[in-house]
Design a protein around this motif. Structure first.
Motif, PDB file in Angstrom:
ATOM      1  N   ASP A  27       0.815  -1.213   0.000  1.00  0.00           N
ATOM      2  CA  ASP A  27       0.000   0.000   0.000  1.00  0.00           C
ATOM      3  C   ASP A  27       0.851   1.268   0.000  1.00  0.00           C
ATOM      4  OD1 ASP A  27      -2.459  -1.254  -0.123  1.00  0.00           O
ATOM      5  OD2 ASP A  27      -2.585  -1.484   2.044  1.00  0.00           O
ATOM      6  N   LYS A  28       2.044   1.192   0.555  1.00  0.00           N
ATOM      7  CA  LYS A  28       2.909   2.373   0.630  1.00  0.00           C
ATOM      8  C   LYS A  28       3.833   2.520  -0.570  1.00  0.00           C
ATOM      9  CE  LYS A  28       2.742   2.478   5.617  1.00  0.00           C
ATOM     10  NZ  LYS A  28       3.464   2.264   6.858  1.00  0.00           N
ATOM     11  N   LEU A  29       3.854   1.523  -1.416  1.00  0.00           N
ATOM     12  CA  LEU A  29       4.685   1.570  -2.615  1.00  0.00           C
ATOM     13  C   LEU A  29       4.158   2.661  -3.543  1.00  0.00           C
ATOM     14  CD1 LEU A  29       6.930   0.227  -4.329  1.00  0.00           C
ATOM     15  CD2 LEU A  29       5.190  -1.312  -5.196  1.00  0.00           C
ATOM     16  N   SER A  30       5.010   3.579  -3.928  1.00  0.00           N
ATOM     17  CA  SER A  30       4.546   4.688  -4.770  1.00  0.00           C
ATOM     18  C   SER A  30       4.487   4.273  -6.234  1.00  0.00           C
ATOM     19  CB  SER A  30       5.461   5.905  -4.616  1.00  0.00           C
ATOM     20  OG  SER A  30       6.695   5.695  -5.268  1.00  0.00           O
ATOM     21  N   THR A  31       3.540   4.853  -6.938  1.00  0.00           N
ATOM     22  CA  THR A  31       3.411   4.617  -8.370  1.00  0.00           C
ATOM     23  C   THR A  31       4.675   5.094  -9.076  1.00  0.00           C
ATOM     24  OG1 THR A  31       1.027   4.939  -8.168  1.00  0.00           O
ATOM     25  CG2 THR A  31       1.953   5.048 -10.390  1.00  0.00           C
ATOM     26  N   ARG A  32       5.218   6.204  -8.620  1.00  0.00           N
ATOM     27  CA  ARG A  32       6.443   6.759  -9.210  1.00  0.00           C
ATOM     28  C   ARG A  32       7.591   5.750  -9.134  1.00  0.00           C
ATOM     29  NH1 ARG A  32      10.679   8.441  -7.076  1.00  0.00           N
ATOM     30  NH2 ARG A  32       9.863   8.715  -4.988  1.00  0.00           N
ATOM     31  N   LEU A  33       7.772   5.135  -7.975  1.00  0.00           N
ATOM     32  CA  LEU A  33       8.845   4.156  -7.802  1.00  0.00           C
ATOM     33  C   LEU A  33       8.603   2.918  -8.670  1.00  0.00           C
ATOM     34  CD1 LEU A  33      11.457   3.416  -6.316  1.00  0.00           C
ATOM     35  CD2 LEU A  33      10.045   2.506  -4.457  1.00  0.00           C
TER      36      LEU A  33
END
Length: 189
Positions: A27-33
């Protein structure tokens, strides 16, 4: 429903997700990353997915075979389960991250629910009162998932064809105990 076409970018994102979940909460994984790790542009991602959760939905469906599963009635149990284990082998790293290392809450339960629905539907077509449909379905699916997870977890080198033969033999024995022929039952799917 025909299988959806899988784009190269989808698989790049899946590979990136598999690597990134080792160090990041889903859930904390960013789309950008995720986009950066996949080596894609932002526009490529958003052309196909509204957000990371839409991509996660695709990834789960793809890994669980919803976008690429063969038609049951065209297969024998052995050939179907060979494809099942070949799929697991191809995406072993993802399955290991999501199931064995429990990096995706609910992933395993989705596998169970999907398999249970399939087997309940098949067994319901035989209309035999001596077959406890839910119990037999649960037993078969739990065994299938247990065998596949152990194969992945232990990095067992047994080829998919041999794993499929073992799983087919075990499932045949269970169904035979209720007077059911696995090959015939499989054609009802």
């Amino acid at each position: 429903m025909p299988a959806l076409k899988t784009r190269k970018s989808d698989l790049q994102l899946l590979d990136a997700l598999t690597v990134l979940v080792d160090d990041n909460d889903l859930d904390k994984l960013s789309t950008r990353l995720l986009i950066k790790r996949a080596g894609l542009s932002k526009s490529t991602f958003y052309r196909h997915y509204e957000d990371k959760y839409a991509f996660y939905d695709w990834a789960m469906a793809y890994l669980l075979g919803k976008d690429n599963e063969p038609t049951y009635h065209l297969e024998t149990p052995l050939s179907f389960y060979t494809k099942y284990f070949e799929h697991y082998q191809t995406y072993r790293k993802a399955f290991k991250a999501f199931i064995v290392n429990d990096r995706w809450s609910g992933f395993t339960q989705k596998m169970v629910d999907s398999g249970m629905a399939n087997y309940r539907a098949i067994l319901a077509k035989i209309n035999q009162s001596n077959v406890p449909i839910t119990t037999v379905s649960a037993y078969i699916i739990s065994a299938h998932i247990g065998v596949a997870v152990n194969w992945i977890r232990t990095d067992d080198p047994t080829p998919p064809q041999e794993m499929a033969a073992q799983l087919t033999q075990l499932t045949t024995a269970v169904l035979t105990s209720y007077g059911l022929d696995f090959a015939t039952l499989f054609k009802l799917a």
